[in-house]
Design a protein around this motif. Sequence first.
Motif, PDB file in Angstrom:
ATOM      1  N   HIS A   1       1.348  -8.482 -37.626  1.00 28.94           N
ATOM      2  CA  HIS A   1       2.209  -7.841 -37.969  1.00 28.94           C
ATOM      3  C   HIS A   1       2.813  -6.689 -36.806  1.00 28.94           C
ATOM      4  O   HIS A   1       3.492  -6.829 -36.612  1.00 28.94           O
ATOM      5  CB  HIS A   1       2.052  -7.372 -39.430  1.00 28.94           C
ATOM      6  CG  HIS A   1       3.216  -6.710 -39.727  1.00 28.94           C
ATOM      7  ND1 HIS A   1       3.950  -5.582 -39.808  1.00 28.94           N
ATOM      8  CD2 HIS A   1       3.576  -7.509 -40.410  1.00 28.94           C
ATOM      9  CE1 HIS A   1       4.842  -5.640 -40.308  1.00 28.94           C
ATOM     10  NE2 HIS A   1       5.414  -6.795 -41.408  1.00 28.94           N
ATOM     11  N   ILE A   2       1.417  -5.773 -36.741  1.00 33.28           N
ATOM     12  CA  ILE A   2       1.697  -5.046 -35.784  1.00 33.28           C
ATOM     13  C   ILE A   2       2.364  -4.894 -34.769  1.00 33.28           C
ATOM     14  O   ILE A   2       3.284  -4.662 -33.404  1.00 33.28           O
ATOM     15  CB  ILE A   2       0.323  -3.525 -36.208  1.00 33.28           C
ATOM     16  CG1 ILE A   2       0.326  -3.293 -37.410  1.00 33.28           C
ATOM     17  CG2 ILE A   2       0.589  -2.865 -34.815  1.00 33.28           C
ATOM     18  CD1 ILE A   2      -0.956  -2.488 -37.523  1.00 33.28           C
ATOM     19  N   TYR A   3       1.609  -5.866 -34.068  1.00 30.97           N
ATOM     20  CA  TYR A   3       2.239  -6.699 -32.781  1.00 30.97           C
ATOM     21  C   TYR A   3       3.191  -6.798 -32.746  1.00 30.97           C
ATOM     22  O   TYR A   3       4.039  -6.697 -31.621  1.00 30.97           O
ATOM     23  CB  TYR A   3       0.722  -7.845 -32.344  1.00 30.97           C
ATOM     24  CG  TYR A   3       0.929  -8.686 -30.996  1.00 30.97           C
ATOM     25  CD1 TYR A   3       0.822  -7.587 -30.122  1.00 30.97           C
ATOM     26  CD2 TYR A   3       1.751  -9.633 -31.255  1.00 30.97           C
ATOM     27  CE1 TYR A   3       0.835  -8.628 -28.313  1.00 30.97           C
ATOM     28  CE2 TYR A   3       1.825 -10.949 -29.708  1.00 30.97           C
ATOM     29  CZ  TYR A   3       2.069  -9.579 -28.835  1.00 30.97           C
ATOM     30  OH  TYR A   3       2.254 -10.513 -28.072  1.00 30.97           O
ATOM     31  N   ALA A   4       3.873  -7.600 -33.949  1.00 31.32           N
ATOM     32  CA  ALA A   4       5.164  -8.818 -33.788  1.00 31.32           C
ATOM     33  C   ALA A   4       6.598  -7.721 -34.027  1.00 31.32           C
ATOM     34  O   ALA A   4       7.047  -7.578 -32.960  1.00 31.32           O
ATOM     35  CB  ALA A   4       5.060  -9.370 -34.997  1.00 31.32           C
ATOM     36  N   THR A   5       5.575  -6.643 -34.376  1.00 38.99           N
ATOM     37  CA  THR A   5       7.052  -5.436 -34.766  1.00 38.99           C
ATOM     38  C   THR A   5       6.637  -4.561 -33.972  1.00 38.99           C
ATOM     39  O   THR A   5       7.696  -4.200 -33.126  1.00 38.99           O
ATOM     40  CB  THR A   5       6.721  -4.778 -36.131  1.00 38.99           C
ATOM     41  OG1 THR A   5       5.858  -5.438 -37.531  1.00 38.99           O
ATOM     42  CG2 THR A   5       7.020  -3.501 -36.961  1.00 38.99           C
ATOM     43  N   ARG A   6       5.407  -4.183 -32.933  1.00 36.86           N
ATOM     44  CA  ARG A   6       5.540  -3.603 -31.686  1.00 36.86           C
ATOM     45  C   ARG A   6       6.998  -4.218 -30.664  1.00 36.86           C
ATOM     46  O   ARG A   6       7.582  -3.325 -30.072  1.00 36.86           O
ATOM     47  CB  ARG A   6       4.265  -3.422 -30.698  1.00 36.86           C
ATOM     48  CG  ARG A   6       4.343  -3.102 -29.202  1.00 36.86           C
ATOM     49  CD  ARG A   6       4.181  -3.787 -28.730  1.00 36.86           C
ATOM     50  NE  ARG A   6       4.347  -2.611 -27.318  1.00 36.86           N
ATOM     51  CZ  ARG A   6       5.679  -2.678 -26.604  1.00 36.86           C
ATOM     52  NH1 ARG A   6       6.260  -2.773 -26.463  1.00 36.86           N
ATOM     53  NH2 ARG A   6       5.647  -2.443 -25.501  1.00 36.86           N
ATOM     54  N   PHE A   7       7.479  -5.019 -30.632  1.00 39.96           N
ATOM     55  CA  PHE A   7       8.173  -6.534 -29.579  1.00 39.96           C
ATOM     56  C   PHE A   7       9.419  -6.088 -30.868  1.00 39.96           C
ATOM     57  O   PHE A   7      10.741  -6.419 -29.719  1.00 39.96           O
ATOM     58  CB  PHE A   7       7.450  -7.420 -29.096  1.00 39.96           C
ATOM     59  CG  PHE A   7       6.338  -7.361 -28.340  1.00 39.96           C
ATOM     60  CD1 PHE A   7       6.824  -6.921 -27.325  1.00 39.96           C
ATOM     61  CD2 PHE A   7       5.182  -7.507 -28.690  1.00 39.96           C
ATOM     62  CE1 PHE A   7       5.792  -6.848 -26.507  1.00 39.96           C
ATOM     63  CE2 PHE A   7       4.293  -7.828 -27.895  1.00 39.96           C
ATOM     64  CZ  PHE A   7       4.116  -6.723 -26.641  1.00 39.96           C
ATOM     65  N   PHE A   8       9.522  -6.544 -31.696  1.00 38.16           N
ATOM     66  CA  PHE A   8      10.224  -6.453 -32.422  1.00 38.16           C
ATOM     67  C   PHE A   8      11.448  -5.452 -32.456  1.00 38.16           C
ATOM     68  O   PHE A   8      12.810  -5.287 -32.555  1.00 38.16           O
ATOM     69  CB  PHE A   8      10.087  -6.917 -33.834  1.00 38.16           C
ATOM     70  CG  PHE A   8      11.386  -7.046 -35.374  1.00 38.16           C
ATOM     71  CD1 PHE A   8      12.510  -8.400 -34.984  1.00 38.16           C
ATOM     72  CD2 PHE A   8      11.596  -6.109 -36.010  1.00 38.16           C
ATOM     73  CE1 PHE A   8      12.913  -8.182 -35.347  1.00 38.16           C
ATOM     74  CE2 PHE A   8      12.817  -6.222 -36.712  1.00 38.16           C
ATOM     75  CZ  PHE A   8      13.892  -7.435 -36.973  1.00 38.16           C
ATOM     76  N   ILE A   9      10.912  -4.386 -33.202  1.00 42.64           N
ATOM     77  CA  ILE A   9      11.567  -3.107 -32.762  1.00 42.64           C
ATOM     78  C   ILE A   9      12.931  -2.893 -32.011  1.00 42.64           C
ATOM     79  O   ILE A   9      14.110  -2.211 -31.529  1.00 42.64           O
ATOM     80  CB  ILE A   9      10.835  -1.694 -33.301  1.00 42.64           C
ATOM     81  CG1 ILE A   9      10.021  -2.067 -34.537  1.00 42.64           C
ATOM     82  CG2 ILE A   9      11.582  -0.608 -33.660  1.00 42.64           C
ATOM     83  CD1 ILE A   9      10.823  -2.006 -36.072  1.00 42.64           C
ATOM     84  N   PRO A  10      11.882  -2.793 -30.846  1.00 44.97           N
ATOM     85  CA  PRO A  10      13.053  -2.492 -29.581  1.00 44.97           C
ATOM     86  C   PRO A  10      14.075  -2.939 -28.696  1.00 44.97           C
ATOM     87  O   PRO A  10      15.415  -3.302 -28.943  1.00 44.97           O
ATOM     88  CB  PRO A  10      11.996  -2.295 -28.565  1.00 44.97           C
ATOM     89  CG  PRO A  10      10.510  -2.419 -28.944  1.00 44.97           C
ATOM     90  CD  PRO A  10      10.842  -2.843 -30.162  1.00 44.97           C
ATOM     91  N   ARG A  11      14.145  -4.726 -29.114  1.00 44.96           N
ATOM     92  CA  ARG A  11      14.749  -5.396 -28.959  1.00 44.96           C
ATOM     93  C   ARG A  11      15.713  -5.639 -30.448  1.00 44.96           C
ATOM     94  O   ARG A  11      16.746  -5.647 -30.149  1.00 44.96           O
ATOM     95  CB  ARG A  11      13.581  -7.193 -28.958  1.00 44.96           C
ATOM     96  CG  ARG A  11      14.997  -8.392 -29.461  1.00 44.96           C
ATOM     97  CD  ARG A  11      14.766  -9.586 -28.841  1.00 44.96           C
ATOM     98  NE  ARG A  11      15.316 -10.692 -29.479  1.00 44.96           N
ATOM     99  CZ  ARG A  11      15.378 -11.943 -28.121  1.00 44.96           C
ATOM    100  NH1 ARG A  11      14.478 -11.470 -27.604  1.00 44.96           N
ATOM    101  NH2 ARG A  11      16.381 -12.579 -28.226  1.00 44.96           N
ATOM    102  N   TRP A  12      15.676  -4.925 -31.729  1.00 43.73           N
ATOM    103  CA  TRP A  12      16.730  -4.938 -32.812  1.00 43.73           C
ATOM    104  C   TRP A  12      16.953  -3.544 -32.434  1.00 43.73           C
ATOM    105  O   TRP A  12      18.524  -3.422 -32.514  1.00 43.73           O
ATOM    106  CB  TRP A  12      16.124  -4.581 -33.828  1.00 43.73           C
ATOM    107  CG  TRP A  12      16.734  -3.773 -35.553  1.00 43.73           C
ATOM    108  CD1 TRP A  12      17.354  -5.486 -35.676  1.00 43.73           C
ATOM    109  CD2 TRP A  12      16.751  -3.180 -36.092  1.00 43.73           C
ATOM    110  NE1 TRP A  12      17.771  -4.347 -36.980  1.00 43.73           N
ATOM    111  CE2 TRP A  12      17.237  -3.212 -37.204  1.00 43.73           C
ATOM    112  CE3 TRP A  12      15.508  -2.121 -35.349  1.00 43.73           C
ATOM    113  CZ2 TRP A  12      18.233  -2.516 -37.998  1.00 43.73           C
ATOM    114  CZ3 TRP A  12      16.319  -1.002 -36.412  1.00 43.73           C
ATOM    115  CH2 TRP A  12      16.770  -0.964 -37.645  1.00 43.73           C
ATOM    116  N   ALA A  13      16.290  -3.069 -31.972  1.00 45.03           N
ATOM    117  CA  ALA A  13      17.944  -1.562 -31.607  1.00 45.03           C
ATOM    118  C   ALA A  13      18.769  -1.702 -30.424  1.00 45.03           C
ATOM    119  O   ALA A  13      19.535  -0.812 -30.176  1.00 45.03           O
ATOM    120  CB  ALA A  13      16.821  -0.596 -30.916  1.00 45.03           C
ATOM    121  N   ALA A  14      18.266  -2.546 -29.536  1.00 45.23           N
ATOM    122  CA  ALA A  14      19.542  -2.610 -28.120  1.00 45.23           C
ATOM    123  C   ALA A  14      20.569  -3.784 -29.070  1.00 45.23           C
ATOM    124  O   ALA A  14      21.392  -3.121 -28.088  1.00 45.23           O
ATOM    125  CB  ALA A  14      18.383  -3.732 -27.881  1.00 45.23           C
TER     126      ALA A  14
END
Length: 79
Positions: free
Chosen positions: A23-36
């Motif tokens: 979950h931490i691994y996936a969220t680490r990549f999800f947040i920047p993509r979401w914020a973009a």
Amino acid sequence: MSIVPQIMLWVFIAAWCVAAVAHIYATRFFIPRWAAGFRKREGHEGYGRKILFGYGIFLAAIAVAFVAGGIAELAGGWG
């Protein structure tokens, strides 16, 4: 506690640890993509695949934990 519930307890704990890391691994990549999307920028290359992989592992680990808990309950409970 007999041997089967004891083994399933360790499988259960290990599965939840794997789920937390995934979950931490996936969220680490999800947040920047979401914020973009808010900044009207291009999405990050390759992040979609990493997000799907991370959350896929997360869901699989949760399923393993539920199965281990069910087997332990059928074998006599946790304690």
